[in-house]
Design a protein around this motif. Structure first.
Motif, PDB file in Angstrom:
ATOM      1  N   PRO A  92     100.484  35.440  54.318  1.00 50.60           N
ATOM      2  CA  PRO A  92     100.119  34.987  52.967  1.00 50.60           C
ATOM      3  C   PRO A  92     100.163  33.448  52.899  1.00 50.60           C
ATOM      4  N   LEU A  93      99.252  32.870  52.106  1.00 52.32           N
ATOM      5  CA  LEU A  93      99.193  31.415  51.949  1.00 52.32           C
ATOM      6  C   LEU A  93      98.865  31.118  50.494  1.00 52.32           C
ATOM      7  N   SER A  94      99.601  30.188  49.913  1.00 47.68           N
ATOM      8  CA  SER A  94      99.347  29.863  48.508  1.00 47.68           C
ATOM      9  C   SER A  94      97.998  29.157  48.379  1.00 47.68           C
ATOM     10  N   SER A  95      97.434  29.258  47.188  1.00 42.76           N
ATOM     11  CA  SER A  95      96.142  28.614  46.953  1.00 42.76           C
ATOM     12  C   SER A  95      96.244  27.098  47.087  1.00 42.76           C
ATOM     13  N   LEU A  96      97.416  26.541  46.751  1.00 41.87           N
ATOM     14  CA  LEU A  96      97.598  25.096  46.886  1.00 41.87           C
ATOM     15  C   LEU A  96      97.590  24.673  48.350  1.00 41.87           C
TER      16      LEU A  96
END
Length: 372
Positions: free
Chosen positions: A275-279
């Motif tokens: 998972p990777l944050s949108s930021l």
């Protein structure tokens, strides 16, 4: 008079079939319709038909004539009644496969010869990491091994062993069988010595005359690195016991690898979804990615999209052969959108949206402009 069927059709073959195909078809059908095995009313006629077809098609000259002129070209050359079993090429072998004997001639294998035991198969479950790096696993199995006291003879001593009077040491007895096609001689296991060819006066006190012992033994199973589900390991001599002093068969262990919670293996490559944050996807970042060998730094460039796949060279399964290439690990990015925001986060997102509107850089607005 009934019309004869095509000989190729009788044997279930196409015209032009080779010698091996003809022989295989004949063996199968001769066994299927043999009157001593098949009690159907038409078995005798079908058996004769199969014999006649094979007599022609197994003879190169007759076959060539038949291929060119059909039944008319044979002019009485073929026929089960006239030829008997002679010249049929291998009928004695077929008869042996039916009855375990012969037709009064030739040698048959003696049943009291040493015979190797059957192989055994068992399954073993191992963990994902054990399949990657390998390990040695100790297992306990039940085996039947040659008695250490009598060495498989079943007797207390050599002097306690004598030749069976019924079969005279052969392990088999012969009997005659009358059929519609003559008298056949068959070979069966001796009922007195059960095929061993010997009589025991005083049995071995350890194995009680069996010649083998049942044991629980511990075996070290070496699981090589890189093994996959479905592959088998062979443990020599730990299968079913042999007969008449023959060796045991082998034990085959089929490996089943448990799934990992995060790593997915495909051949030598390993896949992982992170998972990777949108930021972080928008601005770019550097993260520590887990591999089977430990964490590895991975640079995420700005503007990374959902589903982007990154390659970590050599971080898959190591090559099992000299000169082979190691597998890779592939990291697949999944952009995580927050389901709830703090007051401060919401303010920043609102400011960002106002900037996009002002600069007309909204994603949906750009999509709508494609239709204008």
């Amino acid at each position: 008079m009934a019309t004869k069927r095509d000989f190729y059709e009788v044997l279930g073959l196409s015209k032009g079939a080779g010698d091996d195909e003809i022989k295989r078809a004949y063996r199968k059908l001769a066994k299927q319709y043999h009157p001593d095995l098949n009690k159907e009313p038409d078995a005798v006629e079908k058996f004769k038909e199969v014999q006649e077809a094979y007599e022609v098609l197994s003879d190169p000259q007759k076959k060539a004539t038949y291929d060119q002129f059909g039944h008319a070209g044979l002019d009485g050359q073929a026929g089960f009644g006239g030829g008997g079993f002679s010249g049929f090429g291998g009928f004695e072998d077929i008869f042996s496969s039916f009855f375990g004997g012969n037709m009064g001639g030739g040698q048959s294998r003696r049943s009291n010869q040493p015979q190797r035991g059957e192989d055994r198969l068992m399954a073993m479950r191992i963990e994902f990491m054990d399949a990657i790096f390998g390990k040695t696993e100790e297992i306990t199995i039940d085996v039947e091994e040659t008695c250490s006291e009598c060495l498989g003879s079943g007797a207390r001593s050599k002097d306690d062993i004598s030749v069976c009077d019924t079969c005279h040491g052969t392990g088999t007895v012969m009997s005659q069988q009358r059929t519609a096609f003559g008298v056949f001689q068959t070979q069966n296991v001796c009922p007195d010595c059960h095929g061993t060819g010997k009589k025991i006066k005083v049995v071995c006190p350890k194995c009680k005359g069996k010649g083998y012992e049942k044991k629980k033994v511990k075996v070290d199973v070496r699981i090589p690195a890189g093994i996959q589900t479905g592959q088998q390991l062979r443990i020599s001599g730990k299968g079913e016991r042999g007969a008449n002093g023959g060796p045991n068969g082998d034990l085959y262990i089929e490996i089943r690898v448990n799934q990992h919670e995060h790593f997915i293996r495909e051949g030598k490559d390993i896949y992982m979804h992170i998972p990777l944050s949108s930021l972080d996807a928008t601005l770019g970042t550097t993260i520590d990615v887990p591999t089977v060998y430990g964490d590895v730094q991975l640079r995420i460039p700005e503007g990374t999209q959902n589903g982007t796949k990154f390659r970590l060279r050599g971080k898959g399964v190591k090559a099992t052969q000299s000169g082979g290439t190691d597998g890779d690990q592939y990291v697949i990015v999944e952009i995580a959108i927050p389901k709830s925001l703090s007051k401060e986060e919401r303010e920043y997102y609102e400011k960002l949206r106002q900037i996009e509107k002002k600069q007309k850089k909204g994603v949906f607005e750009n999509f709508k402009n494609l239709f204008k």
